[in-house]
Design an enzyme around this catalytic site. Sequence first.
Site, PDB file in Angstrom:
ATOM      1  N   ARG A 191       1.003  -1.121   0.065  1.00  0.00           N
ATOM      2  CA  ARG A 191      -0.070   0.050   0.063  1.00  0.00           C
ATOM      3  C   ARG A 191       0.789   1.263  -0.053  1.00  0.00           C
ATOM      4  O   ARG A 191       1.661   1.315   0.730  1.00  0.00           O
ATOM      5  CB  ARG A 191      -1.048  -0.007   1.304  1.00  0.00           C
ATOM      6  CG  ARG A 191      -1.944  -1.094   1.062  1.00  0.00           C
ATOM      7  CD  ARG A 191      -3.092  -0.553   0.115  1.00  0.00           C
ATOM      8  NE  ARG A 191      -4.164  -1.468  -0.149  1.00  0.00           N
ATOM      9  CZ  ARG A 191      -4.470  -2.551  -1.012  1.00  0.00           C
ATOM     10  NH1 ARG A 191      -3.324  -2.848  -1.552  1.00  0.00           N
ATOM     11  NH2 ARG A 191      -5.452  -3.255  -0.950  1.00  0.00           N
ATOM     12  N   GLU A 220      -3.537   6.955  -6.643  1.00  0.00           N
ATOM     13  CA  GLU A 220      -3.326   6.370  -7.862  1.00  0.00           C
ATOM     14  C   GLU A 220      -4.668   6.783  -8.699  1.00  0.00           C
ATOM     15  O   GLU A 220      -5.690   6.735  -8.054  1.00  0.00           O
ATOM     16  CB  GLU A 220      -3.313   4.861  -7.413  1.00  0.00           C
ATOM     17  CG  GLU A 220      -2.236   4.619  -6.843  1.00  0.00           C
ATOM     18  CD  GLU A 220      -2.255   3.037  -6.200  1.00  0.00           C
ATOM     19  OE1 GLU A 220      -1.006   2.515  -5.887  1.00  0.00           O
ATOM     20  OE2 GLU A 220      -2.968   2.395  -6.288  1.00  0.00           O
ATOM     21  N   HIS A 239       0.616  -0.247 -10.142  1.00  0.00           N
ATOM     22  CA  HIS A 239      -0.024  -1.329  -9.433  1.00  0.00           C
ATOM     23  C   HIS A 239      -0.508  -2.548 -10.042  1.00  0.00           C
ATOM     24  O   HIS A 239      -1.622  -2.684 -10.194  1.00  0.00           O
ATOM     25  CB  HIS A 239      -1.314  -0.488  -8.738  1.00  0.00           C
ATOM     26  CG  HIS A 239      -1.890  -0.924  -7.432  1.00  0.00           C
ATOM     27  ND1 HIS A 239      -2.263  -0.385  -6.483  1.00  0.00           N
ATOM     28  CD2 HIS A 239      -1.974  -2.278  -7.267  1.00  0.00           C
ATOM     29  CE1 HIS A 239      -2.537  -0.980  -5.562  1.00  0.00           C
ATOM     30  NE2 HIS A 239      -2.185  -2.331  -5.912  1.00  0.00           N
TER      31      HIS A 239
END
Length: 273
Positions: A191, A220, A239
């Site tokens: 994270r 993000e 990600h």
Amino acid sequence: VVLTNKTPISRRVMDACPSMRFIAMLATGYNVVDIACAKEKGIPVSNVPVYGTHSVSQFAIALLLEICHHIGYHNDTVKSGKWEQCPDWCYWDYPLIELAGKTYGLLGCGNIGIHTAAIASALGMHVIAYDMRQRDEALQLGVEYVSLDELFARSDVLGLQMPLFPFNTGIINRENIAKMKDGVIIINNSRGQMVVEQDLADALNSGKVAAAGLDVVSTEPIRGDNPLLTAKNCILTPHISWAPRESRQRIMDCTADNIRAYLDGAPIHVVNP
């Protein structure tokens, strides 16, 4: 029934949707849902607990190996003609790093951490970990559990493999980086909010942190003013640790099972019992 991954389900949303009866997370993490409010309203929340164990641990090690060998960079230089024009039989433009004998520190040693530990051990690394509970599987691999400060002090590579909690939000900050070895490598595909990004960028630029491999950031998609975009020796990917097709199929299969179990009156993988 509500299915969500990144869309927040807050108290305001639940108050506005009185027919909401069940929330199915299309992920392992569930910090986007107000769990306490859901429990108060009698709304079970189920997650997908182990879909990405192999893919996320594999990606963590891929980030580390790219830092150690700069494979993508050297491939580009070969194809641009540098090797063809080289007076020697080989070259390398960055220091190359052997991992055997070094210490891999895990901040978090759940399912993903254990698989990461297994790969790191296979590379000849000693693995230490900080976690709130010790797992037999980790102990059998030879993982040594240590205090948080000892984790920071002893790690040659520090990997973040823990869900986001209040205690670890911003845990990679100026103060804790100062406790780490000079030249530590930091890997984060957990994270982004665990990192104070300006502090990490400063440490990269000063050389205190030798390199970072990051698949996650605090906001993000990444914002153009994120200081990590211009920091030295920082690999950033969008990600995607979770994204192999095999992992995505497991998400869909488990979510279907979660919904089916709820409809049958016996919810499974409930995170707010």
